[in-house]
Design a protein around this motif. Structure first.
Motif, PDB file in Angstrom:
ATOM      1  N   PRO A 111       0.810  -1.218   0.000  1.00  0.00           N
ATOM      2  CA  PRO A 111       0.000   0.000   0.000  1.00  0.00           C
ATOM      3  C   PRO A 111       0.844   1.270   0.000  1.00  0.00           C
ATOM      4  O   PRO A 111       0.440   2.275  -0.590  1.00  0.00           O
ATOM      5  N   ASP A 112       2.007   1.239   0.652  1.00  0.00           N
ATOM      6  CA  ASP A 112       2.851   2.437   0.715  1.00  0.00           C
ATOM      7  C   ASP A 112       4.305   2.035   0.517  1.00  0.00           C
ATOM      8  O   ASP A 112       4.953   1.528   1.427  1.00  0.00           O
ATOM      9  N   VAL A 113       4.805   2.287  -0.696  1.00  0.00           N
ATOM     10  CA  VAL A 113       6.161   1.836  -1.009  1.00  0.00           C
ATOM     11  C   VAL A 113       7.203   2.575  -0.164  1.00  0.00           C
ATOM     12  O   VAL A 113       8.270   2.037   0.140  1.00  0.00           O
ATOM     13  N   THR A 114       6.901   3.787   0.264  1.00  0.00           N
ATOM     14  CA  THR A 114       7.873   4.554   1.057  1.00  0.00           C
ATOM     15  C   THR A 114       8.035   3.969   2.463  1.00  0.00           C
ATOM     16  O   THR A 114       8.965   4.321   3.174  1.00  0.00           O
ATOM     17  N   ALA A 115       7.119   3.073   2.850  1.00  0.00           N
ATOM     18  CA  ALA A 115       7.236   2.448   4.171  1.00  0.00           C
ATOM     19  C   ALA A 115       8.219   1.274   4.167  1.00  0.00           C
ATOM     20  O   ALA A 115       8.568   0.746   5.220  1.00  0.00           O
ATOM     21  N   LEU A 116       8.701   0.874   2.971  1.00  0.00           N
ATOM     22  CA  LEU A 116       9.641  -0.245   2.880  1.00  0.00           C
ATOM     23  C   LEU A 116      11.039   0.196   3.333  1.00  0.00           C
ATOM     24  O   LEU A 116      11.375   1.377   3.289  1.00  0.00           O
ATOM     25  N   ARG A 117      11.860  -0.779   3.723  1.00  0.00           N
ATOM     26  CA  ARG A 117      13.262  -0.524   4.062  1.00  0.00           C
ATOM     27  C   ARG A 117      14.156  -1.413   3.208  1.00  0.00           C
ATOM     28  O   ARG A 117      13.806  -2.555   2.933  1.00  0.00           O
ATOM     29  N   VAL A 118      15.286  -0.876   2.822  1.00  0.00           N
ATOM     30  CA  VAL A 118      16.297  -1.638   2.086  1.00  0.00           C
ATOM     31  C   VAL A 118      17.448  -1.932   3.046  1.00  0.00           C
ATOM     32  O   VAL A 118      18.033  -1.004   3.617  1.00  0.00           O
ATOM     33  N   ARG A 119      17.754  -3.224   3.234  1.00  0.00           N
ATOM     34  CA  ARG A 119      18.831  -3.630   4.156  1.00  0.00           C
ATOM     35  C   ARG A 119      19.777  -4.564   3.413  1.00  0.00           C
ATOM     36  O   ARG A 119      19.344  -5.532   2.801  1.00  0.00           O
ATOM     37  N   THR A 120      21.050  -4.269   3.460  1.00  0.00           N
ATOM     38  CA  THR A 120      22.042  -5.131   2.818  1.00  0.00           C
ATOM     39  C   THR A 120      23.044  -5.602   3.861  1.00  0.00           C
ATOM     40  O   THR A 120      23.570  -4.786   4.636  1.00  0.00           O
ATOM     41  N   THR A 121      23.303  -6.909   3.863  1.00  0.00           N
ATOM     42  CA  THR A 121      24.370  -7.437   4.707  1.00  0.00           C
ATOM     43  C   THR A 121      25.418  -8.112   3.826  1.00  0.00           C
ATOM     44  O   THR A 121      25.111  -8.621   2.745  1.00  0.00           O
ATOM     45  N   VAL A 122      26.665  -8.073   4.290  1.00  0.00           N
ATOM     46  CA  VAL A 122      27.744  -8.826   3.665  1.00  0.00           C
ATOM     47  C   VAL A 122      28.297  -9.762   4.738  1.00  0.00           C
ATOM     48  O   VAL A 122      28.743  -9.293   5.795  1.00  0.00           O
ATOM     49  N   ASN A 123      28.200 -11.052   4.477  1.00  0.00           N
ATOM     50  CA  ASN A 123      28.608 -12.068   5.459  1.00  0.00           C
ATOM     51  C   ASN A 123      27.937 -11.818   6.809  1.00  0.00           C
ATOM     52  O   ASN A 123      28.565 -11.963   7.871  1.00  0.00           O
ATOM     53  N   GLY A 124      26.678 -11.386   6.756  1.00  0.00           N
ATOM     54  CA  GLY A 124      25.901 -11.189   7.979  1.00  0.00           C
ATOM     55  C   GLY A 124      26.068  -9.829   8.627  1.00  0.00           C
ATOM     56  O   GLY A 124      25.337  -9.489   9.553  1.00  0.00           O
ATOM     57  N   GLU A 125      27.039  -9.043   8.171  1.00  0.00           N
ATOM     58  CA  GLU A 125      27.287  -7.720   8.761  1.00  0.00           C
ATOM     59  C   GLU A 125      26.421  -6.678   8.046  1.00  0.00           C
ATOM     60  O   GLU A 125      26.494  -6.534   6.830  1.00  0.00           O
ATOM     61  N   LEU A 126      25.625  -5.940   8.819  1.00  0.00           N
ATOM     62  CA  LEU A 126      24.723  -4.947   8.231  1.00  0.00           C
ATOM     63  C   LEU A 126      25.532  -3.786   7.641  1.00  0.00           C
ATOM     64  O   LEU A 126      26.339  -3.165   8.322  1.00  0.00           O
ATOM     65  N   ARG A 127      25.332  -3.530   6.342  1.00  0.00           N
ATOM     66  CA  ARG A 127      26.050  -2.444   5.669  1.00  0.00           C
ATOM     67  C   ARG A 127      25.114  -1.313   5.233  1.00  0.00           C
ATOM     68  O   ARG A 127      25.502  -0.152   5.220  1.00  0.00           O
ATOM     69  N   GLN A 128      23.923  -1.666   4.769  1.00  0.00           N
ATOM     70  CA  GLN A 128      22.965  -0.655   4.299  1.00  0.00           C
ATOM     71  C   GLN A 128      21.638  -0.879   5.013  1.00  0.00           C
ATOM     72  O   GLN A 128      21.196  -2.023   5.143  1.00  0.00           O
ATOM     73  N   ASP A 129      20.998   0.198   5.439  1.00  0.00           N
ATOM     74  CA  ASP A 129      19.699   0.091   6.113  1.00  0.00           C
ATOM     75  C   ASP A 129      19.033   1.452   6.039  1.00  0.00           C
ATOM     76  O   ASP A 129      19.384   2.356   6.786  1.00  0.00           O
ATOM     77  N   ALA A 130      18.097   1.616   5.110  1.00  0.00           N
ATOM     78  CA  ALA A 130      17.470   2.920   4.920  1.00  0.00           C
ATOM     79  C   ALA A 130      16.030   2.741   4.450  1.00  0.00           C
ATOM     80  O   ALA A 130      15.699   1.762   3.780  1.00  0.00           O
ATOM     81  N   PRO A 131      15.174   3.703   4.808  1.00  0.00           N
ATOM     82  CA  PRO A 131      13.796   3.638   4.324  1.00  0.00           C
ATOM     83  C   PRO A 131      13.694   4.126   2.888  1.00  0.00           C
ATOM     84  O   PRO A 131      14.418   5.054   2.486  1.00  0.00           O
ATOM     85  N   VAL A 132      12.806   3.523   2.116  1.00  0.00           N
ATOM     86  CA  VAL A 132      12.568   3.979   0.745  1.00  0.00           C
ATOM     87  C   VAL A 132      12.051   5.420   0.743  1.00  0.00           C
ATOM     88  O   VAL A 132      12.193   6.146  -0.250  1.00  0.00           O
ATOM     89  N   ALA A 133      11.505   5.857   1.872  1.00  0.00           N
ATOM     90  CA  ALA A 133      11.050   7.254   2.006  1.00  0.00           C
ATOM     91  C   ALA A 133      12.196   8.239   1.783  1.00  0.00           C
ATOM     92  O   ALA A 133      11.959   9.414   1.486  1.00  0.00           O
ATOM     93  N   ASP A 134      13.445   7.769   1.915  1.00  0.00           N
ATOM     94  CA  ASP A 134      14.600   8.652   1.736  1.00  0.00           C
ATOM     95  C   ASP A 134      14.967   8.884   0.269  1.00  0.00           C
ATOM     96  O   ASP A 134      15.913   9.633  -0.010  1.00  0.00           O
ATOM     97  N   LEU A 135      14.273   8.254  -0.669  1.00  0.00           N
ATOM     98  CA  LEU A 135      14.585   8.493  -2.086  1.00  0.00           C
ATOM     99  C   LEU A 135      14.513   9.987  -2.409  1.00  0.00           C
ATOM    100  O   LEU A 135      13.559  10.670  -2.029  1.00  0.00           O
TER     101      LEU A 135
END
Ligand code: MG
Length: 294
Positions: free
Chosen positions: A208-232
């Motif tokens: 219903p609201d794409v800006t409520a999604l979050r993008v999270r990236t880990t490398v070997n389990g270590e969190l590297r990216q974590d931001a809301p799509v609202a930040d586009l």
């Protein structure tokens, strides 16, 4: 609904269309001869296919998760469309890295659009061949991607959502040194296996609201990216309007909306991908895209 393209490891049939269910098993849409055999056709004709696909969820045979190998869900008609520097914090880290050959302002005034070659597409779980990068500067970029439904040219931002079919996850893997050297992003973004996509296409009605999604990236389990799509910086309607002002968008085209801060080049010293690394891009509600580097 979560639509997938998969290989059936029991029957040996490859490139099948299916619906990924919560339990992890897949409704096999190949059982209905009235449905297309390829995702791009399913998306293009969704107006006619939505009802039989929904009916198939109740009646069609299911394939258990262990007998399924997921593929990149769609092979678009156009190159994979991408957006550079679309999160403020990432634009700043990229400018600070010295790798921004465009030498423009850190935060763009208009969307920065480039593409990845179709031959860079890779499946969920596939190996990303970073050892083929002689510069050793391969980097991850976790991104929300939009899948176009009804295509067209000259689409207006206020009508853009009517042209969005759904969402998936892309890892816009990039060779930084090639990106820097050749000014234009295309070569650095287009190596074979450098566009993992999937695991599923989630239809727009489930978000219903794409800006409520979050993008999270880990490398070997270590969190590297974590931001809301609202930040586009440039939102989905703006991207659809901008790209379609020039390019005729086709059903099934994919727009990767940009990556948040936390890429390898943003660290000092940079933390590039190495053989053996596992990269996981997770967008809760859309899916988790996992790939290992070789
Ligand atoms: Mg990117």
């Amino acid at each position: 609904m979560k639509l997938v393209t998969f290989d059936n490891l029991v029957s040996g049939r490859t490139g099948c269309l299916g619906v990924l269910e919560e339990a992890g098993d897949v409704v096999d849409l190949t059982a209905d001869p009235a449905l297309p055999t390829e995702m791009r056709a399913l998306v293009a004709g969704w107006g006619a296919y939505a009802a039989p696909v929904a009916a198939a969820r109740g009646s069609a045979p299911r394939v258990t998760r262990s007998a399924v190998r997921l593929r990149a869900p769609i092979r678009p008609a156009n190159n994979i469309m991408c957006v550079g520097k679309n999160y403020v914090a990432h634009a700043r880290e990229f400018a600070g890295s010295g790798f921004d050959a465009s030498q423009r302002e850190a935060v763009p005034q208009a969307p920065v659009i480039f593409t990845k070659a179709l031959s860079s597409l890779a499946d969920p779980g596939a190996e990303v061949e970073v050892s083929a990068d002689p510069t050793g500067t391969s980097d991850y970029e976790g991104e929300l991607a939009v899948v176009i439904g009804r295509g067209g040219r000259g689409l207006r931002a206020q009508d853009a959502w009517e042209h969005v079919f759904g969402y998936t996850v892309v890892n816009d893997v990039t060779v930084r040194e090639v990106q820097r050297r050749h000014v234009q992003f295309f070569l650095g973004k287009s190596a074979a296996t450098y566009c993992p996509m999937g695991p599923a296409i989630v239809t727009r009605d489930e978000v219903p609201d794409v800006t409520a999604l979050r993008v999270r990236t880990t490398v070997n389990g270590e969190l590297r990216q974590d931001a809301p799509v609202a930040d586009l910086i440039f939102d989905v309607p703006t991207l659809v309007e901008t790209i379609s002002a020039t390019v005729r968008l086709e059903p099934g085209d994919v727009i990767a909306t940009g990556t948040p801060a936390g890429v390898g080049i943003g660290f000092d010293p940079p933390r590039y991908l190495r053989p053996g690394d596992t990269v996981e891009v997770e967008i809760p509600g859309i899916g988790t895209l996992t790939n290992t580097c070789v």
